[in-house]
Design a protein around this motif. Structure first.
Motif, PDB file in Angstrom:
ATOM      1  N   THR A  38      -4.738   3.036  -8.124  1.00 44.73           N
ATOM      2  CA  THR A  38      -5.366   3.928  -7.153  1.00 44.73           C
ATOM      3  C   THR A  38      -6.620   3.309  -6.569  1.00 44.73           C
ATOM      4  N   ARG A  93       0.538   5.836   0.093  1.00 42.04           N
ATOM      5  CA  ARG A  93      -0.254   7.066   0.160  1.00 42.04           C
ATOM      6  C   ARG A  93       0.638   8.205  -0.298  1.00 42.04           C
ATOM      7  N   ILE A 140       0.935  12.965   6.558  1.00 41.79           N
ATOM      8  CA  ILE A 140       0.432  11.826   5.779  1.00 41.79           C
ATOM      9  C   ILE A 140       0.706  10.544   6.534  1.00 41.79           C
ATOM     10  N   ARG A 188      -4.573   7.075  -2.327  1.00 43.26           N
ATOM     11  CA  ARG A 188      -4.282   5.779  -1.720  1.00 43.26           C
ATOM     12  C   ARG A 188      -4.129   4.766  -2.846  1.00 43.26           C
ATOM     13  N   SER A 230      -2.602   0.679  -4.096  1.00 44.97           N
ATOM     14  CA  SER A 230      -2.196  -0.664  -3.691  1.00 44.97           C
ATOM     15  C   SER A 230      -1.555  -1.367  -4.882  1.00 44.97           C
ATOM     16  N   LEU A 237      -5.371  13.421  -1.253  1.00 40.92           N
ATOM     17  CA  LEU A 237      -4.596  12.291  -0.768  1.00 40.92           C
ATOM     18  C   LEU A 237      -4.951  11.072  -1.611  1.00 40.92           C
ATOM     19  N   THR A 267       0.843  -1.198   0.000  1.00 40.88           N
ATOM     20  CA  THR A 267       0.000   0.000   0.000  1.00 40.88           C
ATOM     21  C   THR A 267       0.875   1.243   0.000  1.00 40.88           C
TER      22      THR A 267
END
Length: 138
Positions: free
Chosen positions: A122, A89, A138, A107, A109, A105, A87
């Motif tokens: 995303t 960010r 963050i 995120r 994976s 922001l 993961t």
């Protein structure tokens, strides 16, 4: 220059994935109308697409006050990506045409299954206060 849109690849880092999407949205109608939105959708993870797709519904997100500033923005600043295992960010601060600064922001994976096995994609993007997007929190 090619008319092809950027697409997920195992060779792309989380930072490159975010930059490609942000750059595409900043020039949304190049090489054709809404090409930037199409590029962002291409990088949406399968879970994200289940929540936001299909493309015609995803496209409507950019008509909202939360995501509208991403289209044809005038510049972007990026935080250092925070990567933990599969993961990541990353914060982005966009400068709009009227000079406002807007924070987001991302995120991401790393996908485990074909057809995007090994690709960073995303999972979600949310609008956040600018200080939260600059990397300090963050």
């Amino acid at each position: 220059m090619s008319d092809s849109l950027p697409a997920p690849s195992p060779d792309l880092s989380p930072q490159e994935v975010v930059r490609l999407q942000v750059d595409a949205l900043g020039a949304n109608d190049t090489p054709h109308e809404d090409a930037g939105i199409e590029a962002a959708f291409a990088f949406a993870s399968p879970a994200n697409k289940r929540a936001t797709g299909p493309l015609r519904r995803f496209r409507r997100l950019f008509d909202t006050p939360a995501y509208g500033p991403m289209i044809d923005h005038q510049g972007a600043q990026y935080s250092v990506p925070q990567v933990e295992g599969r993961t990541a960010r990353m914060g982005v601060i966009l400068r709009t045409s009227d000079g406002a600064r807007v924070g987001y922001l991302f995120r991401l994976s790393k996908q485990a299954d074909p057809p995007h096995e090994g690709c960073w994609m995303t999972d979600g993007v949310r609008r956040v206060p600018v200080p939260e997007a600059d990397g300090r929190r963050i």
